[in-house]
Every structure is written in C-alpha cells, then in structure tokens.
Design an enzyme around this catalytic site. Structure first.
Site, PDB file in Angstrom:
ATOM      1  N   ASP A   1       1.756  -4.369  12.071  1.00 24.16           N
ATOM      2  CA  ASP A   1       0.506  -5.122  12.110  1.00 24.16           C
ATOM      3  C   ASP A   1      -0.316  -4.510  13.233  1.00 24.16           C
ATOM      4  O   ASP A   1       0.212  -4.233  14.316  1.00 24.16           O
ATOM      5  CB  ASP A   1       0.769  -6.616  12.382  1.00 24.16           C
ATOM      6  CG  ASP A   1      -0.441  -7.441  11.966  1.00 24.16           C
ATOM      7  OD1 ASP A   1      -0.942  -7.238  10.842  1.00 24.16           O
ATOM      8  OD2 ASP A   1      -0.903  -8.276  12.754  1.00 24.16           O
TER       9      ASP A   1
ATOM     10  N   ASN B   1       0.853  -1.184   0.000  1.00 20.72           N
ATOM     11  CA  ASN B   1       0.000   0.000   0.000  1.00 20.72           C
ATOM     12  C   ASN B   1       0.900   1.249   0.000  1.00 20.72           C
ATOM     13  O   ASN B   1       1.540   1.555   1.006  1.00 20.72           O
ATOM     14  CB  ASN B   1      -0.866  -0.071   1.269  1.00 20.72           C
ATOM     15  CG  ASN B   1      -1.777   1.117   1.430  1.00 20.72           C
ATOM     16  OD1 ASN B   1      -1.566   2.153   0.811  1.00 20.72           O
ATOM     17  ND2 ASN B   1      -2.778   0.965   2.272  1.00 20.72           N
TER      18      ASN B   1
ATOM     19  N   ARG C   1      -0.262   3.659  16.981  1.00 19.68           N
ATOM     20  CA  ARG C   1       0.793   3.749  15.962  1.00 19.68           C
ATOM     21  C   ARG C   1       1.871   4.738  16.414  1.00 19.68           C
ATOM     22  O   ARG C   1       3.053   4.475  16.338  1.00 19.68           O
ATOM     23  CB  ARG C   1       0.144   4.223  14.645  1.00 19.68           C
ATOM     24  CG  ARG C   1       0.849   3.755  13.411  1.00 19.68           C
ATOM     25  CD  ARG C   1      -0.036   3.839  12.193  1.00 19.68           C
ATOM     26  NE  ARG C   1      -0.992   2.749  12.147  1.00 19.68           N
ATOM     27  CZ  ARG C   1      -2.294   2.850  12.395  1.00 19.68           C
ATOM     28  NH1 ARG C   1      -2.823   4.011  12.668  1.00 19.68           N
ATOM     29  NH2 ARG C   1      -3.072   1.804  12.366  1.00 19.68           N
TER      30      ARG C   1
ATOM     31  N   LYS D   1      -5.806  12.529  17.165  1.00 19.74           N
ATOM     32  CA  LYS D   1      -5.729  11.062  17.225  1.00 19.74           C
ATOM     33  C   LYS D   1      -4.266  10.618  17.100  1.00 19.74           C
ATOM     34  O   LYS D   1      -3.794   9.783  17.881  1.00 19.74           O
ATOM     35  CB  LYS D   1      -6.571  10.425  16.107  1.00 19.74           C
ATOM     36  CG  LYS D   1      -6.442   8.916  16.130  1.00 19.74           C
ATOM     37  CD  LYS D   1      -7.003   8.209  14.914  1.00 19.74           C
ATOM     38  CE  LYS D   1      -6.471   6.783  14.874  1.00 19.74           C
ATOM     39  NZ  LYS D   1      -6.824   6.038  13.684  1.00 19.74           N
TER      40      LYS D   1
HETATM   41  P1  IMP Z   1      -3.172  -4.312   9.004  1.00 22.96           P
HETATM   42  O1  IMP Z   1      -2.950  -3.425   7.846  1.00 22.96           O
HETATM   43  O2  IMP Z   1      -3.128  -5.768   8.730  1.00 22.96           O
HETATM   44  O3  IMP Z   1      -2.334  -3.934  10.184  1.00 22.96           O
HETATM   45  O4  IMP Z   1      -4.717  -4.083   9.354  1.00 22.96           O
HETATM   46  C1  IMP Z   1      -5.110  -3.492  10.507  1.00 22.96           C
HETATM   47  C2  IMP Z   1      -6.613  -3.308  10.539  1.00 22.96           C
HETATM   48  O5  IMP Z   1      -6.902  -2.941  11.879  1.00 22.96           O
HETATM   49  C3  IMP Z   1      -7.073  -2.175   9.669  1.00 22.96           C
HETATM   50  O6  IMP Z   1      -7.618  -2.640   8.483  1.00 22.96           O
HETATM   51  C4  IMP Z   1      -8.159  -1.544  10.530  1.00 22.96           C
HETATM   52  O7  IMP Z   1      -9.311  -2.242  10.341  1.00 22.96           O
HETATM   53  C5  IMP Z   1      -7.761  -1.845  11.934  1.00 22.96           C
HETATM   54  N1  IMP Z   1      -7.071  -0.686  12.508  1.00 22.96           N
HETATM   55  C6  IMP Z   1      -5.749  -0.595  12.805  1.00 22.96           C
HETATM   56  N2  IMP Z   1      -5.453   0.617  13.302  1.00 22.96           N
HETATM   57  C7  IMP Z   1      -6.615   1.300  13.304  1.00 22.96           C
HETATM   58  C8  IMP Z   1      -6.947   2.637  13.691  1.00 22.96           C
HETATM   59  O8  IMP Z   1      -6.128   3.462  14.101  1.00 22.96           O
HETATM   60  N3  IMP Z   1      -8.239   2.969  13.551  1.00 22.96           N
HETATM   61  C9  IMP Z   1      -9.190   2.133  13.086  1.00 22.96           C
HETATM   62  N4  IMP Z   1      -8.936   0.898  12.699  1.00 22.96           N
HETATM   63  C10 IMP Z   1      -7.653   0.472  12.803  1.00 22.96           C
END
Ligand code: IMP
Length: 204
Positions: free
Chosen positions: A75, A17, A192, A186
């Site tokens: 992650d 991405n 993060r 936020k």
């Molecule tokens: P990753 O890209 O596999 O880490 O996916 C993490 C998923 O967790 C994302 O698609 C979101 O659904 C959720 N997520 C992670 N961080 C946030 C945040 O700060 N706000 C809302 N959803 C989050």
C-alpha cells in the site's frame, strides 16, 4: 512454522493488477512463483484502515487466508504536510475511478493555495511517499516493512516519465521531479525500492 520465504515457493500477490504482480515478482528477483490474487478469483477486501501498514496487512492477511498460502501486499501513497497528510492512504482514490491524476494534481494545487493563505509562515512544501509491504501467512502471522522517501511538492508539475503524483514530487538531494528522472534513477531511490530492500534483508 517458519516466517521466511523459500525460493521457488508460491506467493500470492494481493493485487488484481497483473502489471503490479509482475513488478512485485521482479522486485523479489523472480525468486518466487508469484500468483496474482485476481488469477485465483480472490475478492479484493475494502481498504478500511487509516494507515499504509494497516491496509497492507489487511490485504495480505485476507489473500493468505483465502488462498491458504503466503501472500504479499503493498500500500503506498503521497503524504503532504501542508494538507495534514492528505492524500495519504486515499492517494489512489483522489484520482477517481478513471485514475485521472491530472485532476488529482489540480485539486492538490488548489488545496495548497488555500493552505498557504491559511498557514502563512507555517506553510511548508514538505511531503513524502510511503510504501508499506506486508507478507502474511495463512495462520495469521504477518511481517511488515516500510520505505519512505522525503521531498518537496513543486508546481508547475514537471516531467512525463512517471505515473501518479510523480510530476509534483522532487525528492531531497535532487533537482528533478520523479517524473523527470529515468525510471532506473527513480527506482534506485524510491519508497518501493527501500521497502523491498527491507523485506529482502529480513526474509531471504
Ligand atoms: P495503491 O495501489 O493503493 O498502493 O495506490 C497508491 C497510489 O499512490 C497510486 O495510485 C499513486 O497515486 C500513488 N503513488 C504510489 N507510489 C507512487 C509513486 O511512486 N509515484 C507516484 N504516485 C505514487
């Protein structure tokens, strides 16, 4: 071999991405030449681990070994106590291939209603967001960092500024959900942000 990052060096962002790679670069104060793994045609490994840290290490190691350069992976996700930690590492998957978070939030609301009936007084709205970061070097060494922000799940969902599960998460010490907060507000308290703060302290 030094487990540090030198300003200006190339660093693979283990993501396909480009938006996420740019965000990673900014969170590292643009000190590195961040290259998205997708740009090098590196395949994405299946996220087979059951923990955020496990998946972050898996992705960072895979990219570092394939590219022969240091790589960073993240992650993240939302863990809800009343759902025994779900959606957790499956946070992205619950939204399906079309990233339908309205639907994923409806599923959570339904499951929480059932959990409330089943758990009675033991029911809780507690939840937390986690962000795990892993930096891996081609030789196999890796460092991990984790940021976590605790809060409560609220329904109905509120706000339209964020993404993913932001509209149902109200962080401790705040009246607003993540989706009602300005992005800067936020970012200043997010999982993060906390994870990158750890990384910067340890590796810069
Ligand atoms: P990753 O890209 O596999 O880490 O996916 C993490 C998923 O967790 C994302 O698609 C979101 O659904 C959720 N997520 C992670 N961080 C946030 C945040 O700060 N706000 C809302 N959803 C989050």
């Amino acid at each position: 071999m030094s487990l540090s990052l030198i300003p200006g060096q190339k660093l693979i962002a283990a993501t396909h991405n480009p938006g996420k790679a740019r965000e990673i670069s900014a969170l590292l104060d643009d000190r590195f030449e961040v290259i998205p793994a997708g740009e090098l045609g590196l395949p994405e490994p299946p996220e087979t681990e059951v923990s955020f840290i496990g998946n972050a290490i898996l992705k960072a190691r895979h990219a570092a070994m394939k590219a022969g350069m240091a790589a960073l992976a993240d992650d993240s996700g939302l863990s809800i106590a009343a759902l025994d930690g779900d959606p957790g590492v499956y946070s992205a998957r619950w939204a399906g291939p079309y990233k339908d978070f309205d639907r994923a939030i409806e599923v959570i609301e339904h499951k929480l209603r059932l959990a409330k009936e089943a758990k009675g007084d033991g029911y809780t709205t507690r939840a937390f967001f986690t962000c795990a970061l892993a930096v891996a070097w081609p030789e196999g060494h890796a460092c991990v960092f984790e940021g976590r922000v605790d809060g409560d799940i609220v329904f109905p969902k509120r706000g339209d500024k964020g993404f993913g599960y932001d509209p149902i998460f109200r962080p401790d010490g705040h009246d607003m959900t993540f989706a009602e907060m300005d992005p800067e507000a936020k970012d200043a308290i997010s999982h993060r942000h906390l994870a990158f703060e750890q990384l910067r302290k340890a590796l810069f």
